[in-house]
Design a protein around this motif. Sequence first.
Motif, PDB file in Angstrom:
ATOM      1  N   GLN A  39       0.829  -1.202   0.000  1.00 46.07           N
ATOM      2  CA  GLN A  39       0.000   0.000   0.000  1.00 46.07           C
ATOM      3  C   GLN A  39       0.864   1.252   0.000  1.00 46.07           C
ATOM      4  O   GLN A  39       1.965   1.260   0.514  1.00 46.07           O
ATOM      5  N   ASP A  43      -4.052   4.962   1.105  1.00 43.69           N
ATOM      6  CA  ASP A  43      -4.427   3.544   1.201  1.00 43.69           C
ATOM      7  C   ASP A  43      -3.669   2.866   2.333  1.00 43.69           C
ATOM      8  O   ASP A  43      -4.234   2.095   3.108  1.00 43.69           O
ATOM      9  N   ARG A  44      -2.386   3.155   2.435  1.00 37.27           N
ATOM     10  CA  ARG A  44      -1.556   2.557   3.492  1.00 37.27           C
ATOM     11  C   ARG A  44      -2.055   2.989   4.874  1.00 37.27           C
ATOM     12  O   ARG A  44      -2.149   2.181   5.789  1.00 37.27           O
ATOM     13  N   ILE A  46      -5.078   3.939   5.701  1.00 33.00           N
ATOM     14  CA  ILE A  46      -6.360   3.281   5.973  1.00 33.00           C
ATOM     15  C   ILE A  46      -6.145   1.826   6.371  1.00 33.00           C
ATOM     16  O   ILE A  46      -6.740   1.333   7.332  1.00 33.00           O
ATOM     17  N   VAL A  47      -5.282   1.117   5.645  1.00 31.26           N
ATOM     18  CA  VAL A  47      -5.004  -0.294   5.963  1.00 31.26           C
ATOM     19  C   VAL A  47      -4.414  -0.412   7.370  1.00 31.26           C
ATOM     20  O   VAL A  47      -4.776  -1.314   8.122  1.00 31.26           O
TER      21      VAL A  47
END
Length: 75
Positions: A39, A43-44, A46-47
């Motif tokens: 990610q 995105d990273r 959120i993950v």
Amino acid sequence: MLWFSQKYEKYYQENFPFDLLESAIIYDTFGGEMEIGKQKGLDRMIVMMVTKRVEEIGKVKVLDENIERFIQKVK
């Protein structure tokens, strides 16, 4: 086991038309995997936030038994 894999039927019933679910051969969940290393950016982030929550709920994994059941039903 991840929350969604335990409550997917309710999710589908609340988010898909009844006629679609009634005519479906099968509906299920296959689970999933999250790889933080793949990610980037938002995105990273959120993950990473989701991962913290998942640790409280249970392990995220691909549910091979569900995939096999799906294959058998569709054959």
